[in-house]
Design a protein around this motif. Structure first.
Motif: not given
Length: 468
Positions: A302-309
């Motif tokens: 998956v592409v970079p997660s906004a949740f994780l960022a």
């Protein structure tokens, strides 16, 4: 509405020594209790000394003990930041600053609303909906402003005070415009569901959503305190409008709100919630088990997660650690700005397509190995991964087996963690349900029946932990 919100902010700044011309979004850079220009009150200040405009609501259990100062002389490295512990306020929040009546809906109007937004849900009453502003704790231990919606049954007064429910919402983003209460009565769905069955409900925004300061996304302690403070504000409002709210309370929440429920569980039980009678919590598809989730994320396509960022940004900011520890230029400059400007979907569309563009190589390696190469970062994540201590109050976790947003393994991990702490928990995995349908009308009713049983004092049976 007793006074305008802008006036309330100005009064907070004036009485705390802050400048009314300074930005109310300036980050607090000390735990000492000193009042800075973020619109916060001294954590040790007796609120009874404030102007009447700030204290004309009922004040619930306010102590005047001073908060102990914390020494954070050096927070530029993980070594020092990992030692910073934010103690809960000894002076409790939940004092109403301002309130506004938004709407009163008849039972028929409520039912029409539910037919659209929660098909199958049935309401026994009409409702009255309010917006609240009240004192709560900022991530750095100072008083700041919290906001929420509050929903009361529009029914004859019961013979006993109404049981309180705190409904904690899922992720919307971290900018002020992502605040649920900002958009008024139509955003009170879950409050309407439970108020329509006779509960009084508060729907907190969490600190920094629609109010001064940063939003401590998935930061355990600041989130937990704000949940408890929202209940105090609900009870104060009930006293003002002549609809008494009991000290008995449940906390419910979905996704990020499920993390809030489990985070607040020990705070309701402990000294910070000793003026309340906590009956239990219900967490729908809660966020948690972050180290495992991070490892799964970085090994996926998956592409970079906004949740994780957003979590990384909040966790590092909470500890005073530069986010450049993980984020590469220019995103180490962009992220603090973006999280204050954009909601979840917008932010997700702005992140780069690959992780290697967003994070340093050594950060990606650390994520792949559970941060074994960055033990201080692992400790920060662990501190914000509840449960972290033994509790006794009933806790029900509901999770859809088909959830692809928060994998069901997260709730299995929370259950295992609870077993290790000898903290009883009931886990129900629902076949065929996903991250959205787990909060459909059927599951909301199931949670209501579970709460009714606790109110009636019926026996509760937690799930059996595996034997050694």
């Amino acid at each position: 509405m007793r006074s305008g919100y802008c006036l309330a902010v100005c009064l907070l700044l004036a009485c705390s020594g802050g400048s009314t011309t300074a930005s109310t979004d300036t980050l607090v850079d000390t735990l000492s209790g000193e009042v800075l220009d973020n619109g916060a009150l001294d954590a040790g200040q007796d609120v009874s000394t404030l102007p009447d405009a700030l204290t004309d609501a009922t004040v619930v259990d306010v102590s005047t003990e001073e908060t102990q100062e914390e020494d954070i002389a050096d927070t530029t490295s993980l070594d020092s930041a990992s030692d910073v512990v934010i103690d809960p306020l000894q002076t409790k929040g939940g004092v109403i600053i301002d309130s506004e009546h938004l709407a009163t809906w008849s039972q028929l109007e409520v039912q029409l609303y539910l037919n659209t937004w929660a098909p199958g849900a049935i309401s026994a009453y009409g409702v009255s909906i309010y917006r609240l502003f009240y004192t709560t704790q900022s991530p750095l231990g100072l008083f700041t402003i919290g906001s929420s919606l509050a929903v009361f049954p529009d029914s004859p007064l019961p013979t006993e005070p109404t049981v309180a429910v705190s409904w904690n919402h899922g992720t919307t983003g971290t900018a002020d415009k992502c605040s649920v209460s900002t958009y008024g009565a139509n955003n009170a769905l879950y409050g309407v569901v439970y108020a329509g069955h006779g509960y009084a409900v508060v729907l907190p925004d969490y600190p920094g959503l629609g109010t001064p300061g940063p939003h401590p996304y998935m930061v355990r302690d600041a989130t937990a305190v704000s949940v408890v403070d929202g209940v105090r504000a609900l009870r104060s409002l009930g006293a003002e409008i002549g609809y008494p709210v009991s000290e008995r309370v449940f906390s419910l929440g979905h996704s990020q709100g499920g993390h809030a429920v489990i985070s607040a569980h020990s705070f309701f039980e402990g000294p910070y919630g000793d003026d309340l009678d906590y009956l239990g919590g219900v967490a729908f598809a809660p966020g948690g088990e972050f180290l495992d989730v991070i490892q799964d994320y970085v090994t996926s396509t998956v592409v970079p997660s906004a949740f994780l960022a957003m979590m990384y940004n909040a966790w590092l900011t909470d500890r005073g650690v530069p986010i450049s520890l993980l984020f590469k230029p220019p995103y180490d400059d962009y992220m603090p700005q973006w999280v204050e400007q954009f909601c979840l979907v917008e932010l997700a569309g702005m992140l780069p397509f690959t992780r290697s563009e967003l994070y340093h190589p050594e950060a990606i390696t650390a994520m792949e190995t559970g941060f074994t190469s960055m033990p201080e970062m692992a400790a920060i994540i662990a501190d914000n991964t509840p449960p972290v201590e033994t509790t006794e109050t009933p806790l029900l976790v509901l999770h859809g087996a088909s959830d692809t947003v928060v994998p069901v393994e997260v709730s299995h991990g929370i259950f295992a963690r609870s077993c290790g702490l000898e903290a009883p928990m009931e886990l129900q995995i629902e076949p065929g349900l996903d991250h959205t349908t787990i909060v459909g009308s059927t599951m909301l009713l199931q949670a209501k029946q579970w709460m009714d049983a606790r109110v009636e004092g019926l026996p509760w049976q937690p799930s059996d932990c595996p034997s050694d």
